[in-house]
Design a protein around this motif. Structure first.
Motif, mmCIF file in Angstrom:
data_model
loop_
_atom_site.group_PDB
_atom_site.id
_atom_site.type_symbol
_atom_site.label_atom_id
_atom_site.label_comp_id
_atom_site.label_asym_id
_atom_site.label_seq_id
_atom_site.Cartn_x
_atom_site.Cartn_y
_atom_site.Cartn_z
ATOM 1 N N ARG A 318 27.379 -27.932 23.403
ATOM 2 C CA ARG A 318 27.477 -26.470 23.492
ATOM 3 C C ARG A 318 26.736 -25.802 22.337
ATOM 4 N N GLU A 319 26.907 -26.340 21.142
ATOM 5 C CA GLU A 319 26.252 -25.758 19.971
ATOM 6 C C GLU A 319 24.741 -25.871 20.079
ATOM 7 N N THR A 320 24.260 -26.987 20.592
ATOM 8 C CA THR A 320 22.819 -27.184 20.765
ATOM 9 C C THR A 320 22.249 -26.183 21.762
ATOM 10 N N VAL A 321 22.977 -25.911 22.843
ATOM 11 C CA VAL A 321 22.552 -24.916 23.828
ATOM 12 C C VAL A 321 22.374 -23.560 23.164
ATOM 13 N N SER A 322 23.367 -23.142 22.392
ATOM 14 C CA SER A 322 23.346 -21.817 21.765
ATOM 15 C C SER A 322 22.188 -21.674 20.777
#
Length: 456
Positions: A318-322
């Motif tokens: 999720r953090e990588t997506v953001s």
């Protein structure tokens, strides 16, 4: 070495990890895109009065290269997705078999593509928009490019699996060295050996052979985490199907792009003639150059997505997506600013033809209007491909390339003439962005409760 790379993918700060994994890919892809530009630049400068026809010839040949790219990148991304998830779950045997099966698929598809391309070269180029005046230039360039298909496909596909192991710098060096070889050979063959457009094609093939040799060195030395064994090349239908299905969206993206070129080039011939095709050839090369940093981010984040999804580290996904979405948006904004500030200078790099520049300057401005929304589509495709969600990534591809762009290219010129073709690009870019956001948000929302499970 295995534990070190696994620890990096599992624990390193996401911003630093994206930088570490993406920077080598960005550098390599930029140089690779630049050498594609160099072909067009040297042909435009080296053919004198025929410069516009030479540029148009390369433009007509470009869909053939995109089909080659679609095959190799589709298989490479499919194989890399399986490998990165297998490494995340600690299943090295599956990773090894996935590599062997991917190599077999690359060899078979390359041979078939080369044979069919050479047999049907003239009809294919005519369908892609080659007029009688453009055809000799397009044929001369394409036939040599086709002969190098297997070298290109092998190095392009396996560069993805090298990145899947976390060895992004070596993948960069492959693109960097082969691109430099092409840049050196282009002027030598075109000007010194007086080979014209054929020289540009031969230089490209030689550079692809160099890239292929470097890939073989990687997998036949002790650099790779995954040993390359002939035994692993025995076809495994389940792995082969998974490889193809995951990479299908990438293949269809390039294939549909090639089909869209048919409509585009035919429309350009009707509303603007050979000059419009030459202008489009330059615009697409500039677009590819500006897109390469975004694709570099995609290459960098896919191993992060795949490994952490396989390991169950969903918050890192999720953090990588953001973070990656913010990065690509900034890159796209910068590209638009550059294009709007110096459009005439960009065209003068390729040709001094005043007519070409007059048509090209407004065309490139219109075409780049919605560039800031393209980055999100790339991140969404990277996420869905890495998680094995082939249907979602395929939908992103089809939405822009099938559902939006072709109808716009057909309808708008009826009311706006040649300008309508250029306007079709930003409208379809925005609509494709809307679809990508919906699918990406849906997938990200599942990450808080999902477990690693691919989708066929």
């Amino acid at each position: 070495m295995i534990n070190e790379r696994s620890d990096m993918l599992a624990n390193e700060n996401i911003k630093k990890l994206i930088y570490r994994m993406s920077t080598p890919a960005i550098v390599g892809l930029l140089v690779q895109a630049f050498y594609n530009l160099v072909d067009t630049i040297f042909v435009g400068r080296g053919l004198g009065a025929d410069s516009s026809l030479g540029i148009a010839g390369i433009s007509v040949a470009f869909p053939v290269q995109m089909l080659m790219m679609g095959i190799s990148m589709g298989l490479g991304i499919g194989g890399a997705s399986i490998i990165s998830r297998a490494l995340g779950m600690g299943d090295r045997k599956k990773a090894e078999k996935a590599l062997g099966n991917m190599v077999i698929l690359v060899i078979i598809s390359s041979v078939i593509f080369t044979i069919l391309g050479l047999v049907f070269i003239d009809p294919v180029l005519k369908v892609f928009g080659a007029s009688e005046s453009i055809l000799p230039f397009a044929r001369e360039y394409t036939k040599y490019i086709l002969m190098g298909t297997i070298f290109f496909a092998f190095s392009a596909a396996l560069s993805n699996t090298i990145r899947a192991e976390g060895h992004a710098k070596f993948a960069m060096s492959i693109m960097l060295i082969s691109s430099i070889v092409n840049i050196i050979l282009d002027p030598l063959f075109i000007f010194e050996f007086n080979m014209g457009i054929m020289g540009a094609a031969v230089a490209t093939v030689i550079s692809q052979i160099v890239g292929c040799v470097l890939v073989l060195h990687y997998y036949t030395s002790n650099i790779s985490l995954i040993p390359f064994r002939l035994a692993d090349m025995v076809p495994d239908l389940a792995l082969s199907w998974e490889t193809v299905s995951i990479g299908m969206s990438e293949f269809i993206f390039n294939s549909v792009e090639s089909l869209v070129f048919i409509l585009l080039n035919q429309s350009l011939l009707v509303y603007g003639g050979d000059m419009a095709i030459a202008v489009f050839g330059i615009i697409i090369k500039v677009f590819m150059l500006t897109l390469m940093p975004i694709i570099g981010i995609k290459h960098g984040i896919q191993p992060i997505f795949g490994f952490n999804y396989g390991a169950g580290n969903l918050e890192r996904v999720r953090e990588t997506v953001s973070i990656s979405n913010y990065i690509v948006f900034g890159m796209c904004i910068l590209s638009v600013i550059v294009v709007f500030l110096i459009p005439e200078q960009i065209f003068r790099v390729f040709s001094t033809d005043a007519g070409l520049i007059d048509v090209g300057v407004p065309a490139i401005k219109i075409s780049f209007l919605m560039m800031p929304f393209i980055g999100t589509q790339v991140v969404a495709m990277a996420l869905l491909q890495s998680l094995g969600k082939s249907k979602g990534s395929l939908m992103i591809t089809l939405s822009r390339q099938i559902f939006f762009l072709p109808p716009l290219v057909f309808i708008l010129p009826l009311y706006m003439g040649l300008t309508g073709i250029w306007v079709s690009f930003p409208i379809s870019d925005f609509l494709g962005f809307v679809v990508a956001v919906i699918l990406m948000k849906k997938e990200v929302s599942k990450l808080v409760v999902s477990v690693p499970q691919g989708e066929s």
